[in-house]
Design a protein around this motif. Sequence first.
Motif, PDB file in Angstrom:
ATOM      1  N   ARG A   1      44.750  71.256  38.221  1.00 49.72           N
ATOM      2  CA  ARG A   1      45.112  71.681  36.872  1.00 49.72           C
ATOM      3  C   ARG A   1      44.875  70.542  35.891  1.00 49.72           C
ATOM      4  N   ASP A   2      43.741  70.616  35.186  1.00 53.15           N
ATOM      5  CA  ASP A   2      43.391  69.598  34.201  1.00 53.15           C
ATOM      6  C   ASP A   2      42.377  70.210  33.235  1.00 53.15           C
ATOM      7  N   ASP A   3      42.856  70.607  32.046  1.00 57.14           N
ATOM      8  CA  ASP A   3      41.975  71.251  31.073  1.00 57.14           C
ATOM      9  C   ASP A   3      40.790  70.371  30.695  1.00 57.14           C
ATOM     10  N   LYS A   4      41.022  69.063  30.595  1.00 57.81           N
ATOM     11  CA  LYS A   4      39.943  68.155  30.177  1.00 57.81           C
ATOM     12  C   LYS A   4      38.801  68.145  31.194  1.00 57.81           C
ATOM     13  N   LEU A   5      39.137  68.365  32.462  1.00 60.17           N
ATOM     14  CA  LEU A   5      38.116  68.382  33.521  1.00 60.17           C
ATOM     15  C   LEU A   5      37.640  69.794  33.831  1.00 60.17           C
ATOM     16  N   GLY A   6      38.209  70.784  33.143  1.00 60.48           N
ATOM     17  CA  GLY A   6      37.817  72.156  33.404  1.00 60.48           C
ATOM     18  C   GLY A   6      38.413  72.735  34.677  1.00 60.48           C
ATOM     19  N   ASP A   7      39.595  72.251  35.069  1.00 64.41           N
ATOM     20  CA  ASP A   7      40.275  72.753  36.282  1.00 64.41           C
ATOM     21  C   ASP A   7      39.319  72.809  37.475  1.00 64.41           C
ATOM     22  N   PRO A   8      38.820  71.649  37.910  1.00 68.62           N
ATOM     23  CA  PRO A   8      37.779  71.659  38.949  1.00 68.62           C
ATOM     24  C   PRO A   8      38.294  72.126  40.306  1.00 68.62           C
ATOM     25  N   LEU A   9      37.387  72.747  41.080  1.00 63.51           N
ATOM     26  CA  LEU A   9      37.694  73.108  42.458  1.00 63.51           C
ATOM     27  C   LEU A   9      37.891  71.850  43.281  1.00 63.51           C
ATOM     28  N   VAL A  10      38.885  71.871  44.145  1.00 61.33           N
ATOM     29  CA  VAL A  10      39.127  70.770  45.086  1.00 61.33           C
ATOM     30  C   VAL A  10      39.357  71.371  46.466  1.00 61.33           C
ATOM     31  N   ASN A  11      39.254  70.537  47.498  1.00 64.13           N
ATOM     32  CA  ASN A  11      39.570  71.014  48.843  1.00 64.13           C
ATOM     33  C   ASN A  11      40.832  70.330  49.357  1.00 64.13           C
ATOM     34  N   ASP A  12      41.238  70.682  50.561  1.00 61.47           N
ATOM     35  CA  ASP A  12      42.476  70.144  51.124  1.00 61.47           C
ATOM     36  C   ASP A  12      42.471  68.620  51.137  1.00 61.47           C
ATOM     37  N   HIS A  13      41.347  68.037  51.512  1.00 58.89           N
ATOM     38  CA  HIS A  13      41.251  66.583  51.650  1.00 58.89           C
ATOM     39  C   HIS A  13      41.363  65.893  50.290  1.00 58.89           C
ATOM     40  N   HIS A  14      40.795  66.510  49.241  1.00 61.33           N
ATOM     41  CA  HIS A  14      40.954  65.970  47.892  1.00 61.33           C
ATOM     42  C   HIS A  14      42.437  65.943  47.513  1.00 61.33           C
ATOM     43  N   VAL A  15      43.123  67.048  47.794  1.00 65.48           N
ATOM     44  CA  VAL A  15      44.536  67.171  47.419  1.00 65.48           C
ATOM     45  C   VAL A  15      45.365  66.076  48.091  1.00 65.48           C
ATOM     46  N   VAL A  16      45.104  65.838  49.376  1.00 65.21           N
ATOM     47  CA  VAL A  16      45.843  64.799  50.100  1.00 65.21           C
ATOM     48  C   VAL A  16      45.471  63.422  49.570  1.00 65.21           C
ATOM     49  N   ALA A  17      44.179  63.185  49.336  1.00 62.52           N
ATOM     50  CA  ALA A  17      43.726  61.880  48.836  1.00 62.52           C
ATOM     51  C   ALA A  17      44.329  61.558  47.474  1.00 62.52           C
ATOM     52  N   LEU A  18      44.525  62.595  46.644  1.00 63.52           N
ATOM     53  CA  LEU A  18      45.113  62.393  45.323  1.00 63.52           C
ATOM     54  C   LEU A  18      46.631  62.279  45.370  1.00 63.52           C
ATOM     55  N   GLY A  19      47.214  62.463  46.548  1.00 58.43           N
ATOM     56  CA  GLY A  19      48.663  62.354  46.704  1.00 58.43           C
ATOM     57  C   GLY A  19      49.433  63.513  46.133  1.00 58.43           C
ATOM     58  N   LEU A  20      48.778  64.661  45.996  1.00 60.68           N
ATOM     59  CA  LEU A  20      49.434  65.820  45.398  1.00 60.68           C
ATOM     60  C   LEU A  20      50.234  66.628  46.406  1.00 60.68           C
ATOM     61  N   ALA A  21      49.836  66.596  47.660  1.00 58.85           N
ATOM     62  CA  ALA A  21      50.527  67.330  48.721  1.00 58.85           C
ATOM     63  C   ALA A  21      50.073  66.786  50.057  1.00 58.85           C
TER      64      ALA A  21
END
Length: 238
Positions: free
Chosen positions: A123-143
């Motif tokens: 969720r980031d309007d400036k980036l256009g709500d980009p698609l991410v995968n499970d590994h991105h989510v973990v790497a970003l520390g979101l879940a």
Amino acid sequence: MRELELQYEGKSKLIYATESSERVVIRFKDDATAFYNIKRAKIENKGKMCCDISSMILGYLNANGVSTHFVEQIDQTGQLCRVVEHMPLEVILRNVIAGSMAKRLGIEEGIVPENTIFDLCLRDDKLGDPLVNDHHVVALGLATYEEIAMIYDISARVNNLLVELFDKAGITLVDFKIEFGRAADGTLILADELTPDTCRLWDKSTGERMDKDRFRRDLGRVRETYQEVATRLSNVLK
């Protein structure tokens, strides 16, 4: 419970503090927006209709074992909701190919895949709500991976319940997006509205669009169509 100061204003909702640190009041606005706020309008009674629709759906999910932030509808445009720590992720479930997926992959709208498709977006309007995968989510520390698995499981249960509900109302649930948050005890719960703003809905008999695409694509009759969705759900849930 008394409504206090405004905490947050979004495109379609206002969030107010209350006398309890565990509750907020969410108010739905009459604003309609599309294309990252480029297209804007006010639609009479949209806030009331979306509040009614989301209250019915979230109440139905709560009653069927899916925990949400919704507590109760307090008036025409307001809901009393649990305080949650929102995760900056959108989960999109697709039962029918339509919208951005059809455009992105060059697939004709209306095709029904053999599987339910799950997309994760940051969720980031400036980036256009980009698609991410499970590994991105973990790497970003979101879940964590465990939380992601829970998100998929809850989302699948929501989809099953809503497909059945809308089917009874003569509506095809094409796709929808939801967001999650962590409750005070750390439990993951659904923490989002479910309305024609966030669901793609097609009439089962005619294929007529009954959602925000009527505003996006200048199809007209936005207010009347939202009211039709509210009426059908109310008749099913009586």
